[in-house]
Enzyme design. Structure first.
Site, PDB file in Angstrom:
ATOM      1  N   GLU A 189       6.791 -11.286  -8.881  1.00  0.00           N
ATOM      2  CA  GLU A 189       7.254 -12.103  -7.727  1.00  0.00           C
ATOM      3  C   GLU A 189       6.211 -13.147  -7.338  1.00  0.00           C
ATOM      4  OE1 GLU A 189       6.088  -9.106  -7.576  1.00  0.00           O
ATOM      5  OE2 GLU A 189       4.834  -8.853  -5.794  1.00  0.00           O
TER       6      GLU A 189
ATOM      7  N   GLU B  43       0.871  -1.181   0.000  1.00  0.00           N
ATOM      8  CA  GLU B  43       0.000   0.000   0.000  1.00  0.00           C
ATOM      9  C   GLU B  43       0.909   1.232   0.000  1.00  0.00           C
ATOM     10  OE1 GLU B  43      -3.134   0.935  -0.523  1.00  0.00           O
ATOM     11  OE2 GLU B  43      -2.191   2.876  -0.200  1.00  0.00           O
ATOM     12  N   SER B  44       0.879   1.943  -1.131  1.00  0.00           N
ATOM     13  CA  SER B  44       1.854   3.025  -1.313  1.00  0.00           C
ATOM     14  C   SER B  44       1.720   4.127  -0.271  1.00  0.00           C
ATOM     15  CB  SER B  44       1.723   3.604  -2.723  1.00  0.00           C
ATOM     16  OG  SER B  44       0.409   4.066  -2.942  1.00  0.00           O
TER      17      SER B  44
ATOM     18  N   HIS C  70       2.787  -8.018 -10.646  1.00  0.00           N
ATOM     19  CA  HIS C  70       3.585  -8.675  -9.603  1.00  0.00           C
ATOM     20  C   HIS C  70       4.326  -9.915 -10.114  1.00  0.00           C
ATOM     21  CE1 HIS C  70       1.911  -6.603  -6.006  1.00  0.00           C
ATOM     22  NE2 HIS C  70       0.830  -6.469  -6.752  1.00  0.00           N
TER      23      HIS C  70
ATOM     24  N   CYS D 298       3.995  -2.514  -8.566  1.00  0.00           N
ATOM     25  CA  CYS D 298       2.690  -2.089  -8.066  1.00  0.00           C
ATOM     26  C   CYS D 298       2.820  -0.876  -7.132  1.00  0.00           C
ATOM     27  CB  CYS D 298       1.978  -3.282  -7.429  1.00  0.00           C
ATOM     28  SG  CYS D 298       0.197  -3.072  -7.397  1.00  0.00           S
TER      29      CYS D 298
HETATM   30  N1  GLN Z   1      -3.453  -0.067  -4.459  1.00  0.00           N
HETATM   31  C1  GLN Z   1      -2.162  -0.114  -3.822  1.00  0.00           C
HETATM   32  C2  GLN Z   1      -1.587   1.281  -3.600  1.00  0.00           C
HETATM   33  O1  GLN Z   1      -2.188   2.237  -3.858  1.00  0.00           O
HETATM   34  C3  GLN Z   1      -1.183  -0.939  -4.627  1.00  0.00           C
HETATM   35  C4  GLN Z   1      -1.581  -2.402  -4.613  1.00  0.00           C
HETATM   36  C5  GLN Z   1      -0.441  -3.368  -4.730  1.00  0.00           C
HETATM   37  O2  GLN Z   1       0.735  -3.025  -4.516  1.00  0.00           O
HETATM   38  N2  GLN Z   1      -0.777  -4.605  -4.976  1.00  0.00           N
HETATM   39  O3  GLN Z   1      -0.480   1.393  -3.141  1.00  0.00           O
END
Ligand code: GLN
Length: 197
Positions: free
Chosen positions: A180, A52-53, A178, A83
């Site tokens: 990974e 989650e950024s 992803h 991501c």
């Molecule tokens: N929605 C997430 C974000 O805003 C990213 C999701 C993910 O890394 N799988 O950071």
């Protein structure tokens, strides 16, 4: 696994950093988790995982790793973001939470959660000329999309609808998906190729 390969880090504040450590070790790298500035000094490249950024942003500032990391990016360290990691590397983010910052470095505009609710997780095969055959099986989970690729960056992969989902700019690499989580580790290998020996 112990290894004599290059020492690289995975930002381990939050998200699926363990999976990246295991992929990098499988490719022969000496991969270590990075949470503090001092740990960043010891690595020649860094993977920023999914997660989650907005949380990763807050924790990176709280742990004092954001500023030293920006300096390493400016200095040309290879970094691969998946991501949320791609969001962290983007110069501009749309649909960020209030006050959310990024490290920047990639000349792109990304939109968080670009695929909406119905389609927030999906898998597809992507033809990526730079990686050759076979196509990359890409797993998207609440993924961002790259809405603008600036003149310094270049698109590596595009969905059928034209949305860009992988980008590169010199030593910086970002994927909205992803690798990974699959057995195809060509993006990690591409990141490792950029580590000076
Ligand atoms: N929605 C997430 C974000 O805003 C990213 C999701 C993910 O890394 N799988 O950071």
């Amino acid at each position: 696994m112990n290894s004599s390969g290059p020492r690289v880090g995975v930002l381990a504040l939050q998200g699926d950093f363990r999976e990246h450590l295991s992929v990098l070790r499988g490719l022969g790298a000496d991969a270590v988790p990075v949470r503090r500035a001092a740990e960043l000094d010891d690595v020649a490249g860094l993977v920023i995982p999914g997660g989650e950024s907005s949380v990763m942003d807050k924790l990176s500032r709280l742990f004092g790793v954001a500023e030293p990391l920006k300096a390493r990016i400016a200095d040309g360290m290879p970094v691969y973001g998946t991501c949320a990691g791609l969001i962290m590397l983007a110069d501009t983010v749309r649909d960020a939470i209030t006050g959310q910052q990024t490290l920047g470095g990639l000349d792109v505009v990304v939109r968080r959660n670009a695929f909406g609710n119905q389609n927030d997780s999906f898998e597809t095969d992507l033809d990526i000329p730079e990686l050759g055959a076979p196509p990359v099986h890409a797993v998207f989970i609440r993924a961002p999309a790259v809405e603008v690729v600036g003149p310094n960056a270049r698109a590596l992969a595009t969905l059928d609808d034209g949305r860009v989902v992988a980008v590169e700019q010199g030593p910086l690499l970002g994927t909205a998906f992803h690798p990974e989580m699959t057995d195809d580790h060509r993006f990690h290998a591409r990141f490792l190729e950029r580590i000076p020996s």
